[in-house]
Design a protein around this motif. Sequence first.
Motif, PDB file in Angstrom:
ATOM      1  N   UNK A 128       0.863  -1.180   0.000  1.00  0.00           N
ATOM      2  CA  UNK A 128       0.000   0.000   0.000  1.00  0.00           C
ATOM      3  C   UNK A 128       0.901   1.232   0.000  1.00  0.00           C
ATOM      4  N   UNK A 129       0.639   2.154  -0.929  1.00  0.00           N
ATOM      5  CA  UNK A 129       1.477   3.347  -1.054  1.00  0.00           C
ATOM      6  C   UNK A 129       0.679   4.595  -0.727  1.00  0.00           C
ATOM      7  N   UNK A 130       1.161   5.368   0.223  1.00  0.00           N
ATOM      8  CA  UNK A 130       0.563   6.643   0.594  1.00  0.00           C
ATOM      9  C   UNK A 130       1.532   7.760   0.195  1.00  0.00           C
ATOM     10  N   UNK A 131       0.981   8.905  -0.197  1.00  0.00           N
ATOM     11  CA  UNK A 131       1.852  10.050  -0.445  1.00  0.00           C
ATOM     12  C   UNK A 131       2.236  10.249  -1.890  1.00  0.00           C
ATOM     13  N   UNK A 132       3.467  10.693  -2.090  1.00  0.00           N
ATOM     14  CA  UNK A 132       3.901  11.298  -3.347  1.00  0.00           C
ATOM     15  C   UNK A 132       4.328  10.279  -4.399  1.00  0.00           C
ATOM     16  N   UNK A 133       4.665  10.803  -5.577  1.00  0.00           N
ATOM     17  CA  UNK A 133       5.117   9.972  -6.692  1.00  0.00           C
ATOM     18  C   UNK A 133       6.459   9.306  -6.391  1.00  0.00           C
ATOM     19  N   UNK A 134       7.291   9.936  -5.553  1.00  0.00           N
ATOM     20  CA  UNK A 134       8.544   9.298  -5.157  1.00  0.00           C
ATOM     21  C   UNK A 134       8.249   8.018  -4.390  1.00  0.00           C
ATOM     22  N   UNK A 135       7.270   8.076  -3.484  1.00  0.00           N
ATOM     23  CA  UNK A 135       6.862   6.869  -2.770  1.00  0.00           C
ATOM     24  C   UNK A 135       6.357   5.793  -3.727  1.00  0.00           C
ATOM     25  N   UNK A 136       5.607   6.206  -4.741  1.00  0.00           N
ATOM     26  CA  UNK A 136       5.096   5.241  -5.714  1.00  0.00           C
ATOM     27  C   UNK A 136       6.247   4.564  -6.445  1.00  0.00           C
ATOM     28  N   UNK A 137       7.250   5.342  -6.794  1.00  0.00           N
ATOM     29  CA  UNK A 137       8.432   4.781  -7.448  1.00  0.00           C
ATOM     30  C   UNK A 137       9.116   3.771  -6.532  1.00  0.00           C
ATOM     31  N   UNK A 138       9.300   4.138  -5.283  1.00  0.00           N
ATOM     32  CA  UNK A 138      10.019   3.271  -4.354  1.00  0.00           C
ATOM     33  C   UNK A 138       9.232   2.010  -4.014  1.00  0.00           C
ATOM     34  N   UNK A 139       7.904   2.106  -3.998  1.00  0.00           N
ATOM     35  CA  UNK A 139       7.085   0.908  -3.796  1.00  0.00           C
ATOM     36  C   UNK A 139       7.269  -0.072  -4.951  1.00  0.00           C
ATOM     37  N   UNK A 140       7.264   0.451  -6.175  1.00  0.00           N
ATOM     38  CA  UNK A 140       7.490  -0.417  -7.328  1.00  0.00           C
ATOM     39  C   UNK A 140       8.873  -1.052  -7.277  1.00  0.00           C
ATOM     40  N   UNK A 141       9.869  -0.268  -6.825  1.00  0.00           N
ATOM     41  CA  UNK A 141      11.224  -0.809  -6.713  1.00  0.00           C
ATOM     42  C   UNK A 141      11.272  -1.964  -5.711  1.00  0.00           C
ATOM     43  N   UNK A 142      10.631  -1.794  -4.557  1.00  0.00           N
ATOM     44  CA  UNK A 142      10.598  -2.877  -3.571  1.00  0.00           C
ATOM     45  C   UNK A 142       9.875  -4.101  -4.117  1.00  0.00           C
ATOM     46  N   UNK A 198      -5.439 -13.093   0.951  1.00  0.00           N
ATOM     47  CA  UNK A 198      -4.576 -12.596   2.009  1.00  0.00           C
ATOM     48  C   UNK A 198      -3.113 -12.664   1.597  1.00  0.00           C
ATOM     49  N   UNK A 199      -2.338 -11.737   2.107  1.00  0.00           N
ATOM     50  CA  UNK A 199      -0.904 -11.722   1.839  1.00  0.00           C
ATOM     51  C   UNK A 199      -0.141 -12.178   3.069  1.00  0.00           C
ATOM     52  N   UNK A 200       0.982 -12.840   2.845  1.00  0.00           N
ATOM     53  CA  UNK A 200       1.857 -13.212   3.957  1.00  0.00           C
ATOM     54  C   UNK A 200       2.580 -11.997   4.512  1.00  0.00           C
ATOM     55  N   UNK A 201       2.838 -11.041   3.620  1.00  0.00           N
ATOM     56  CA  UNK A 201       3.566  -9.827   4.005  1.00  0.00           C
ATOM     57  C   UNK A 201       2.819  -8.624   3.443  1.00  0.00           C
ATOM     58  N   UNK A 202       2.557  -7.625   4.273  1.00  0.00           N
ATOM     59  CA  UNK A 202       1.907  -6.393   3.834  1.00  0.00           C
ATOM     60  C   UNK A 202       2.842  -5.223   4.121  1.00  0.00           C
ATOM     61  N   UNK A 203       3.220  -4.518   3.062  1.00  0.00           N
ATOM     62  CA  UNK A 203       4.121  -3.371   3.190  1.00  0.00           C
ATOM     63  C   UNK A 203       3.304  -2.093   3.065  1.00  0.00           C
ATOM     64  N   UNK A 204       3.447  -1.199   4.034  1.00  0.00           N
ATOM     65  CA  UNK A 204       2.767   0.096   4.004  1.00  0.00           C
ATOM     66  C   UNK A 204       3.838   1.176   3.861  1.00  0.00           C
ATOM     67  N   UNK A 205       3.871   1.795   2.685  1.00  0.00           N
ATOM     68  CA  UNK A 205       4.844   2.843   2.389  1.00  0.00           C
ATOM     69  C   UNK A 205       4.201   4.180   2.738  1.00  0.00           C
TER      70      UNK A 205
END
Length: 430
Positions: free
Chosen positions: A6-20, A37-44
């Motif tokens: 899940x990505x919150x905030x700016x386009x830089x965050x969106x870029x970094x979420x895709x990178x991860x 369900x996911x085994x791992x949930x990342x909140x950026x």
Amino acid sequence: MKIKIFTLGCKVNQYESEAMQEILEKNGYTVANDNENADITIINSCAVTSSGESKAVRLIHRVRRENHDTVIVLTGCMAQTIADGEERLDEADIILGNKRRGDIVDVLKDYFENRRRITFIPPYEKQDEYESLSVSSFSDRTRAFLKIEDGCNRFCSYCIIPFARGRVRSASIEEIKNGIHTFEQNGYKEVVVVGINLSCYGQDIGESFKKGIITACKSGNVRIRLGSLEPESMDLETLKAFAQYPNFCPQFHLSLQSGCDETLKRMNRHYTSAEYAEIVKNIRTVFENASITTDVMVGFPGETEEEFVKSLEFVKSIGFAKVHVFPYSRRRGTVADKAENQVGENVKKERAKRMSEMAEGKRVEFLRTQIGRIEPVLLETRTHNGCLEGYTPNYTPVCVNASEELINTIVDVHIDSVSDDGTVFGTIIY
């Protein structure tokens, strides 16, 4: 293992979420479907405003409630700036700062081997190098984002981001070339170049903002659009250089924050309203059909009614294509948070309403200046009314009647009309 991000905030965050996501997929992880369900949930997360932080906290609670067994990873600017062990974040299993998101695989391996809560927030240092996080594609997006800069040296009195992101750090010229080439090879027609303080690109590596953007323009046959900018490095010479490239999109999101000089000074912004207006004038001189968009804050500590009216009138005079209006949000650790003359919430809300109503009228006024023009539109999404919507080079949103097969193509469109609510309609010219 399956992941969700899940990505919150700016386009830089969106870029970094895709990178991860790409790093994890290369190491055997798969992305969970929406209904599983996911085994791992990342909140950026985002930390620009207190409401952004609250949104992240609510999301953590919801994820835990809906999937008790998932491993929750909190990363992003909120993670970097929180106090260690803050109680409201107890449901996060891993708190990973901004500096080492490229280590996500090793951090997860550590967690699963030891089954202990991890808080990994390395502090920023003045001589930190740029962390290269490559991205080759974006999930469900027609436009790609290319991050070329991180960090900020400005220390505006209201802003926590220099503490959340460190000092200015820049990608190499070669990384810009490779990024544009990769996106073009993968079918993208437009790339948005982004950074935390984009116009400071290159200060740390002996390059310049102008060279970085020209490199992007020259590196592929894709449209190049700029992300959010501080009103610096936008001198006449730079603007004329950008105008030489037909793939450069003449949309400038120049962060204003206030149109009142007294308020700007307390904000520790490094320009006056007159200097800002001069930049806008230069843009419109160089680019025949440019659009200027911006952010405006209301209710900054000490903002009187007189100061607010000055800001309101200045914003009105510029004629922005779009204005993001938001009330001042106190950020712990900033100079403005300690100011005694805080503005009441009701006053901030009322001023935001007045500013937004004026700005909306100017938005529709700008959109109507586009009627009769023929513009290349990158079609992106199907709207609720059945049309395809896309954007012109100056980021005017246009709705056309067209089939799905034209999504992610650029077509010439005659702009026919603008409704009272600002919806723009056009006709494809075949």
